[in-house]
Write an enzyme that holds these catalytic residues in place. Structure first.
Site, PDB file in Angstrom:
ATOM      1  N   THR A  36      12.140  27.749 -24.067  1.00 27.29           N
ATOM      2  CA  THR A  36      13.533  27.591 -24.460  1.00 27.29           C
ATOM      3  C   THR A  36      13.589  27.742 -25.976  1.00 27.29           C
ATOM      4  OG1 THR A  36      13.828  26.045 -22.633  1.00 27.29           O
ATOM      5  CG2 THR A  36      15.540  26.087 -24.304  1.00 27.29           C
ATOM      6  N   LYS A 147       4.107  24.617 -20.305  1.00 22.63           N
ATOM      7  CA  LYS A 147       5.517  24.456 -19.921  1.00 22.63           C
ATOM      8  C   LYS A 147       5.730  25.237 -18.630  1.00 22.63           C
ATOM      9  CE  LYS A 147       9.937  24.413 -22.459  1.00 22.63           C
ATOM     10  NZ  LYS A 147      10.206  23.005 -22.796  1.00 22.63           N
ATOM     11  N   GLU A 180       6.040  11.172 -23.506  1.00 24.40           N
ATOM     12  CA  GLU A 180       7.021  12.058 -24.129  1.00 24.40           C
ATOM     13  C   GLU A 180       8.408  11.637 -23.672  1.00 24.40           C
ATOM     14  OE1 GLU A 180       6.029  15.937 -22.548  1.00 24.40           O
ATOM     15  OE2 GLU A 180       6.607  15.380 -20.512  1.00 24.40           O
TER      16      GLU A 180
END
Lengths: 280, 280
Positions: A36, A147, A180
């Site tokens: 992203t 990711k 996270e």
């Protein structure tokens, strides 16, 4: 907001009328990766770092990627769509039923562009209130750091709050270690030292996390972190490609202030982004 | 083999020329569930058990499902496609960027049909050689048991062998517990008692596993299982909707024979399937 979409470089109006065939393994197994990326003034911000992580993900999952074609796709998109979020999905090719991947089948590149205003001034970023998620992250070294498209844990975690005052959710792993936030990484400052959780077991190694660790003028220690570490910290902040560095001011009933370390890092980040932009 | 495909009941030739929009969250996050069903003589085998598991998955992930529409979709497919594998994917609806699910957005139903011959005689099933996978399963109670679309662990595990003599790969979890095979569940017989691994932490609760546990004339004990439990067993077998009950004869250098318990269970399964078929 409707996404504009490209599949292997070809535009697909409103993410419609494409083929699902190329995305078969992405749909069936989440067999792929994504990035992203903030696009500002026709410039894909921190693109080389995003592509490095994407390549590392492809290496880890043994997915073939046509670098040159992807680079061409991206340039075509950002030259015509100059401000917004670019999402890249790389999906392993293959249409046969079953988990077995066809070796050397390569991959498909799905690009989506979401027009929106992107933050330019990182020191202006507002402070964040965090929800402590009940949903935990499982430990899986084979997938940690990259990711990939298996994101149900994040979907479940994000469903825990709807209060728009809450910017992010903090996630622990199944052993209770702090890892996270749902879409960001987390750092904290204790006695002048900066720490961030180790991502050997789970979590996504964010591009902005890497910038803070490698390109700003501080030393960051990776360690196993507990909630007590956070609660005892003088400053806490989260990072992501889109939000930059954002101070955390609240988690449950614990409060922090935007402190000197965050202010300094935001200024350094501003300079770093400006330089990388100017170098382009 | 090319799949025939339906999206929300509409046929899509060769899985092409559909919309990717409805599958956006399946592609981006694996935000959905699936079932793989044997179709014999226009009859979706053990359909009610498959749909029960699918509904349980939807409940766990808070995905809305139009039962009646799905049932209609299935009937339309199997009345025209009478022998093969029916794959159903239920994907949470929603096209906005970000993990947050739109409450009450409902879901899309993607059906794929793979024409192939389906085993009718379960006592004929050949014996299986298993590979011991290095890839481990992570522990995630929130996702354990259901057949969701986050399947990268299975993809990585299945990439470990290409020898066509090997039918399946045995998977342990990150703590070293035996859980299941890549696309099957596992059972073993020790001193006349039948055991299967508990799936509280990970694994898929297979429909054929449920048949063995609830509908045949034996008592199955769920427990935490180690490799030593398997190595000390007199009989080992794997189960799945497509393969039925299949004796395991080898894992690494350890050998077993097709024994009395497996032979009895295969006969009972044959009767059970015949009855459920006749009742239809």
């Amino acid at each position: 907001v409707n996404a504009l979409t490209w599949l292997d470089g070809k535009p697909v109006a409103n993410f419609v009328a494409s083929s699902t065939d190329p995305l078969n393994r992405a749909i069936a197994y989440g067999d792929g990766l994504f990035e992203t990326i903030a696009v500002v003034e026709g410039h894909a911000r921190l693109l080389s770092l995003h592509l490095e992580r994407l390549r590392e993900g492809c290496r880890r999952l043994a997915i073939g990627l046509d670098d040159a074609a992807l680079y061409r796709d991206i340039n075509n998109v950002v030259s015509a769509n100059r401000e917004g979020v670019l999402k890249i999905i790389v999906a392993r090719a293959g249409t046969e039923r079953g988990y077995r991947a066809q070796i050397a089948a390569g991959s498909y590149r799905l690009l989506q562009f979401f027009p929106q205003m992107i933050t330019r001034n990182f020191s202006e970023s507002s402070s964040a209130i965090l929800h402590l998620c009940r949903q935990r992250l499982s430990r899986q070294p084979a997938l940690a750091g990259i990711k990939h498209l298996n994101r149900l844990e994040q979907v479940l975690a994000r469903s825990e709050w709807s209060d728009s005052e809450i910017a992010e959710g903090l996630m622990l792993d199944t052993q209770g270690q702090v890892i996270e936030a749902v879409s960001s990484n987390i750092f904290f400052v204790r006695d002048g030292e900066v720490f961030t959780p180790s991502l050997q077991q789970c979590g996504v190694a964010g591009v902005m996390r890497r910038v803070v660790m490698e390109y700003l003028q501080i030393i960051v220690h990776e360690k196993n972190c507990t909630l007590d570490d956070l609660y005892g910290a003088q400053e806490v902040f989260i990072t992501s490609s889109l939000r930059g560095i954002q101070p955390v001011v609240q988690l449950g009933c614990v409060h922090w202030s935007r402190g000197d370390v965050v202010i300094t890092l935001q200024q350094q980040l501003q300079n770093f982004i400006f330089q990388s932009f100017a170098l382009k």
